[in-house]
Design an enzyme around this catalytic site. Structure first.
Site, mmCIF file in Angstrom:
data_model
loop_
_atom_site.group_PDB
_atom_site.id
_atom_site.type_symbol
_atom_site.label_atom_id
_atom_site.label_comp_id
_atom_site.label_asym_id
_atom_site.label_seq_id
_atom_site.Cartn_x
_atom_site.Cartn_y
_atom_site.Cartn_z
ATOM 1 N N HIS A 12 0.866 -1.200 0.000
ATOM 2 C CA HIS A 12 0.000 0.000 0.000
ATOM 3 C C HIS A 12 0.893 1.238 0.000
ATOM 4 O O HIS A 12 1.491 1.578 1.022
ATOM 5 C CB HIS A 12 -0.908 0.008 1.237
ATOM 6 C CG HIS A 12 -1.877 1.151 1.268
ATOM 7 N ND1 HIS A 12 -3.235 0.967 1.446
ATOM 8 C CD2 HIS A 12 -1.700 2.486 1.160
ATOM 9 C CE1 HIS A 12 -3.839 2.135 1.436
ATOM 10 N NE2 HIS A 12 -2.930 3.083 1.262
ATOM 11 N N HIS A 14 1.553 5.400 -1.677
ATOM 12 C CA HIS A 14 1.177 6.579 -2.468
ATOM 13 C C HIS A 14 2.438 7.153 -3.110
ATOM 14 O O HIS A 14 3.361 7.553 -2.394
ATOM 15 C CB HIS A 14 0.519 7.639 -1.582
ATOM 16 C CG HIS A 14 -0.756 7.162 -0.959
ATOM 17 N ND1 HIS A 14 -1.985 7.348 -1.551
ATOM 18 C CD2 HIS A 14 -0.989 6.456 0.183
ATOM 19 C CE1 HIS A 14 -2.923 6.791 -0.789
ATOM 20 N NE2 HIS A 14 -2.341 6.242 0.268
ATOM 21 N N LYS A 98 -9.490 -0.091 -5.612
ATOM 22 C CA LYS A 98 -9.499 0.602 -4.319
ATOM 23 C C LYS A 98 -10.856 1.227 -4.033
ATOM 24 O O LYS A 98 -11.378 1.997 -4.845
ATOM 25 C CB LYS A 98 -8.400 1.677 -4.329
ATOM 26 C CG LYS A 98 -8.249 2.431 -3.024
ATOM 27 C CD LYS A 98 -7.690 1.572 -1.905
ATOM 28 C CE LYS A 98 -7.813 2.233 -0.551
ATOM 29 N NZ LYS A 98 -6.700 3.100 -0.198
ATOM 30 N N HIS A 135 -10.464 1.252 2.061
ATOM 31 C CA HIS A 135 -10.225 2.263 3.107
ATOM 32 C C HIS A 135 -11.429 2.171 4.044
ATOM 33 O O HIS A 135 -12.530 2.604 3.701
ATOM 34 C CB HIS A 135 -10.098 3.666 2.505
ATOM 35 C CG HIS A 135 -9.790 4.700 3.551
ATOM 36 N ND1 HIS A 135 -8.580 5.346 3.628
ATOM 37 C CD2 HIS A 135 -10.530 5.171 4.591
ATOM 38 C CE1 HIS A 135 -8.585 6.174 4.671
ATOM 39 N NE2 HIS A 135 -9.760 6.086 5.264
ATOM 40 N N HIS A 173 -4.542 -0.603 5.929
ATOM 41 C CA HIS A 173 -4.035 0.169 7.075
ATOM 42 C C HIS A 173 -4.961 0.101 8.294
ATOM 43 O O HIS A 173 -5.495 1.116 8.740
ATOM 44 C CB HIS A 173 -3.741 1.626 6.706
ATOM 45 C CG HIS A 173 -4.758 2.318 5.839
ATOM 46 N ND1 HIS A 173 -6.091 2.370 6.152
ATOM 47 C CD2 HIS A 173 -4.632 2.966 4.661
ATOM 48 C CE1 HIS A 173 -6.729 3.044 5.212
ATOM 49 N NE2 HIS A 173 -5.871 3.400 4.290
ATOM 50 N N ASP A 246 1.535 2.678 3.543
ATOM 51 C CA ASP A 246 0.694 3.865 3.400
ATOM 52 C C ASP A 246 1.563 5.129 3.432
ATOM 53 O O ASP A 246 1.101 6.185 3.868
ATOM 54 C CB ASP A 246 -0.412 3.927 4.466
ATOM 55 C CG ASP A 246 -1.538 4.864 4.050
ATOM 56 O OD1 ASP A 246 -1.635 5.201 2.855
ATOM 57 O OD2 ASP A 246 -2.313 5.280 4.925
HETATM 58 O O1 DOR Z 1 -3.258 9.644 5.686
HETATM 59 C C1 DOR Z 1 -3.633 9.325 4.570
HETATM 60 N N1 DOR Z 1 -3.085 9.871 3.459
HETATM 61 N N2 DOR Z 1 -4.628 8.456 4.453
HETATM 62 C C2 DOR Z 1 -5.174 8.172 3.267
HETATM 63 O O2 DOR Z 1 -6.075 7.370 3.232
HETATM 64 C C3 DOR Z 1 -4.730 8.861 2.033
HETATM 65 C C4 DOR Z 1 -3.358 9.343 2.171
HETATM 66 C C5 DOR Z 1 -2.970 10.326 1.103
HETATM 67 O O3 DOR Z 1 -3.190 10.067 -0.080
HETATM 68 O O4 DOR Z 1 -2.372 11.333 1.448
HETATM 69 ZN ZN ZN Z 2 -3.296 5.089 1.655
#
Ligand code: DOR
Ligand code: ZN
Length: 348
Positions: A12, A14, A98, A135, A173, A246
């Site tokens: 997971h 970003h 997702k 989520h 998460h 995450d």
């Molecule tokens: O803290 C987070 N940041 N939780 C999420 O679900 C998305 C993520 C983000 O894309 O910044």
């Molecule tokens: Zn995330």
């Protein structure tokens, strides 16, 4: 002391896009072999073609010979056609879809407003064996922010589990003992990712010595007893729990603000921080399963052949890293991490 581990994967992550992506990508690629890349870009990655194009941009931005493979996801909306799911599976680029409840977190406005609207898509996914990555928080403003995961289990996830037989689910998460218990009681088609920050910190850390926007993420850190439950799950050896960092970078200026963004950047030290948490639990022997085996097994992918070596040697995390035309403040900025990555060996 040294630890030799199968090269880990991040289930997971970003990565964002553009110049910022190129900056954060190197942190993940230095240690992880593969990562499941979240689709919450602006605009979101809602089609198989967009996922393939995003994957190409990631590959083009990778450092040479990184040996890193991005595993792509689709962003589910109320309007996602069933055909798009079939196209994504046929294209072989997408490993999951997702589900963001609309409004739950960063760039989730285009998410699902009512699970009933996507039922035909979920049924098609069950048929195709494509996992739904969830989520798990309700967006009901009446529900206290610390109870939103628990409420999601009761209102959405548990009914979904029983009403779409065969649907593979990753509860992303997880942050509570309630989620740990629910996953353990669910059939083997259900698993969960856990982040390093939820293993290491409880909600008090956000307020210790003054409010710290860099420890704000969603789902938000919970009580100590929940952290203990997560640590128990991660170190238990159960194949249902695996690492999803995450890691979610935001520019410093958007975190240190009146309405700071949610997201913790941990890619620079994710494996090392897991080693700390497992060491504290007296469970270093369970680290490899959590970081390098259970996720691959759940997704039906081969475990990595490469290895990484960690040494128990403290180092200080830089105050910030480059992030496009700004900078990102990493987890533990200016503080020490007890384990250090000493090397990666590529087999063959
Ligand atoms: O803290 C987070 N940041 N939780 C999420 O679900 C998305 C993520 C983000 O894309 O910044
Ligand atoms: Zn995330």
């Amino acid at each position: 002391m040294q630890l030799l581990l199968t090269r880990p994967d991040d289930w997971h992550l970003h990565l964002r896009d553009g110049a910022a992506m190129a900056d954060v990508l190197a942190h993940s690629a230095r240690v992880f072999a593969r990562a499941v890349v979240m689709p919450n870009l602006r605009p979101p990655v809602t089609t198989a073609a967009a996922a393939a194009a995003y994957r190409r941009r990631i590959l083009d931005a990778l450092p040479r010979a990184a040996g890193f493979q991005p595993l792509m996801t689709l962003y589910l909306t109320d309007l996602t056609p069933v055909d798009e799911i079939a196209a994504a599976v046929a294209g072989g680029v997408v490993v999951g879809v997702k589900l963001y409840p609309a409004g739950a977190t960063t760039n989730s406005d285009a998410g699902v407003t009512d699970i009933e609207r996507v039922r035909p898509v979920l049924e098609a996914m069950a048929e195709l064996g494509l996992p739904l990555l969830v989520h798990g928080e309700v967006v009901d403003p009446e529900v206290d922010i610390f109870d939103r995961e628990r409420a999601f289990i009761d209102r959405v996830l548990d009914p979904l589990l029983h009403s779409v037989p065969g649907l593979r689910l990753v509860f992303e998460h997880i942050t509570t003992g309630d989620a740990v218990r629910w996953v353990l009681e669910a059939p083997a088609r259900v698993a969960a990712t856990i982040t390093p920050h939820h293993l290491l910190y409880d909600r008090n850390a956000i307020f210790a010595g003054g409010i710290s926007p860099h420890l704000y993420c969603l789902p938000v850190l919970k009580r100590e007893r929940h952290r203990e439950a997560l640590l128990w799950a991660a170190t238990s050896g159960s194949p249902r729990f695996f690492l999803g960092t995450d890691s979610a970078p935001h520019a410093r200026s958007t975190k240190e603000a009146a309405h700071g963004c949610a997201g913790i950047f941990s890619a620079h030290a994710a494996l090392e921080l897991c080693a700390e948490a497992f060491e504290d639990a007296g469970a270093l022997g369970a680290l490899q399963g959590f970081t390098s085996q259970h996720g691959a097994d759940f997704y039906g992918l081969p475990r990595n052949a490469d290895t990484v070596t960690l040494v128990r040697e403290p180092w200080t995390v830089p105050a910030a890293f480059a992030f496009g035309d700004g900078e990102v403040v990493p987890l533990r900025a200016g503080e020490t991490v007890r384990w250090r990555l000493a090397g990666t060996s590529v087999s063959r």
